[in-house]
Design an enzyme around this catalytic site. Sequence first.
Site, PDB file in Angstrom:
ATOM      1  N   GLY A   1     -12.066   3.002   3.217  1.00 36.52           N
ATOM      2  CA  GLY A   1     -11.080   2.115   2.619  1.00 36.52           C
ATOM      3  C   GLY A   1     -10.050   2.845   1.776  1.00 36.52           C
ATOM      4  O   GLY A   1     -10.136   4.050   1.535  1.00 36.52           O
ATOM      5  N   HIS A   2      -9.075   2.070   1.300  1.00 36.59           N
ATOM      6  CA  HIS A   2      -7.976   2.651   0.527  1.00 36.59           C
ATOM      7  C   HIS A   2      -8.459   3.222  -0.810  1.00 36.59           C
ATOM      8  O   HIS A   2      -9.385   2.712  -1.424  1.00 36.59           O
ATOM      9  CB  HIS A   2      -6.838   1.647   0.323  1.00 36.59           C
ATOM     10  CG  HIS A   2      -7.210   0.398  -0.411  1.00 36.59           C
ATOM     11  ND1 HIS A   2      -6.342  -0.642  -0.589  1.00 36.59           N
ATOM     12  CD2 HIS A   2      -8.359   0.009  -1.019  1.00 36.59           C
ATOM     13  CE1 HIS A   2      -6.921  -1.604  -1.270  1.00 36.59           C
ATOM     14  NE2 HIS A   2      -8.145  -1.226  -1.545  1.00 36.59           N
ATOM     15  N   ASN A   3      -7.847   4.330  -1.186  1.00 41.52           N
ATOM     16  CA  ASN A   3      -8.100   5.033  -2.454  1.00 41.52           C
ATOM     17  C   ASN A   3      -9.443   5.760  -2.494  1.00 41.52           C
ATOM     18  O   ASN A   3      -9.790   6.335  -3.540  1.00 41.52           O
ATOM     19  CB  ASN A   3      -8.031   4.095  -3.668  1.00 41.52           C
ATOM     20  CG  ASN A   3      -6.790   3.249  -3.695  1.00 41.52           C
ATOM     21  OD1 ASN A   3      -5.764   3.592  -3.119  1.00 41.52           O
ATOM     22  ND2 ASN A   3      -6.880   2.103  -4.365  1.00 41.52           N
TER      23      ASN A   3
ATOM     24  N   GLN B 262       0.863  -1.181   0.000  1.00 43.38           N
ATOM     25  CA  GLN B 262       0.000   0.000   0.000  1.00 43.38           C
ATOM     26  C   GLN B 262       0.901   1.233   0.000  1.00 43.38           C
ATOM     27  O   GLN B 262       1.427   1.640   1.039  1.00 43.38           O
ATOM     28  CB  GLN B 262      -0.917  -0.018   1.215  1.00 43.38           C
ATOM     29  CG  GLN B 262      -1.767  -1.281   1.308  1.00 43.38           C
ATOM     30  CD  GLN B 262      -2.815  -1.379   0.214  1.00 43.38           C
ATOM     31  OE1 GLN B 262      -3.804  -0.643   0.219  1.00 43.38           O
ATOM     32  NE2 GLN B 262      -2.606  -2.272  -0.748  1.00 43.38           N
TER      33      GLN B 262
ATOM     34  N   SER C 169     -11.618   2.696  -3.356  1.00 41.84           N
ATOM     35  CA  SER C 169     -11.653   3.320  -4.681  1.00 41.84           C
ATOM     36  C   SER C 169     -12.994   3.945  -5.037  1.00 41.84           C
ATOM     37  O   SER C 169     -13.242   4.250  -6.208  1.00 41.84           O
ATOM     38  CB  SER C 169     -11.247   2.313  -5.774  1.00 41.84           C
ATOM     39  OG  SER C 169      -9.929   1.846  -5.543  1.00 41.84           O
TER      40      SER C 169
END
Length: 340
Positions: free
Chosen positions: A250-252, A209, A270
């Site tokens: 969450g990520h992004n 990450q 995302s």
Amino acid sequence: MADPRFFTNAGPFTLGAIAAACGAELGAGADAERRFSDVAPLHQAGPEQVSFLDNRKYLPVFRDSGAGACVLHPDFAAEAPAGMMLLLSREPYRAYARVAALFYPAPAAEAGVHPAAVVDPTAVLGTGVRVEAGAVIGPRAEIGDHTVIGPNAVIGAGVVIGPHGSVGANASVSHTIAGAAVHIYPGCRIGQDGFGFAMGREGHLKVPQLGRVVIGDDVEIGANTTIDRGAGPDTVIGSGCRIDNLVQIGHNVQLGKGCVIVAQVGISGSTRLGDGVVIGGQGGVAGHLTLGSGAQVAAQAGVMRDIEPGGVVMGYPAKPIKEFWREVAALKQLASRKGT
């Protein structure tokens, strides 16, 4: 009415000073020189206290209130009990927020580093920074002017926290660039690895990450909320966002400006939110979606597809609110027919 063990009252203030602070107009016959000592709810307020009315359903309580003054919309002025002085505002709740802040301003933190804190010698602390006991600030971290780092908080290597912000007790912040007036509440976890794995029969392979969390100005992040850093692109929290307690981002994920995310919401990786998006409590949003600016998601809704700008959805799976209620009405009619 606030407990003096926890809150310091800066009053009293004249009604004229209160009106000036909140941008309200004095009602007919109001005495600008009369002094008020505190704020209080309608049902508890006395003649030296200021209250507010922002919801029509509290009109009966308002009519019987003993408050000496009240912030309210001009449309309700005729309902006021005799003797109550009025502060008229088109946005009474916002005006009351300023009144309450006038009586109870945020306390100024005393600058300094507690002897039980650990600050790496390469970290840079701005003017007026306060670092509480047990806090750890890592190498090359930068803490802006007048920011407070709470007890046992951990600021990772290279993290930037802008001026006039705060990091609450036991929070941890890594891989993050945060702007001015960012307030991170106790127990937050920001900047940790996102949930990224390449799944396979031989085992689930960790995907590095390599992104950051980038936070704009004037952002509040509630207690025990978690925000994962990006996998490559950054996770972005736009300026002016308000994030409640126990939210998972969450990520992004990218949040536009002024989004409001209520408690226990989960936003999968995302997904992009435009400006001013609101998600109600326990709402869930699947990954790789786009929620257009001004979209609203009702509490406990499960969003599985994109939402157009200004769209309002509810239910699981989430659907346009009018469609949802039509289906509810149809089911109710069907049930009533079977019961006859």
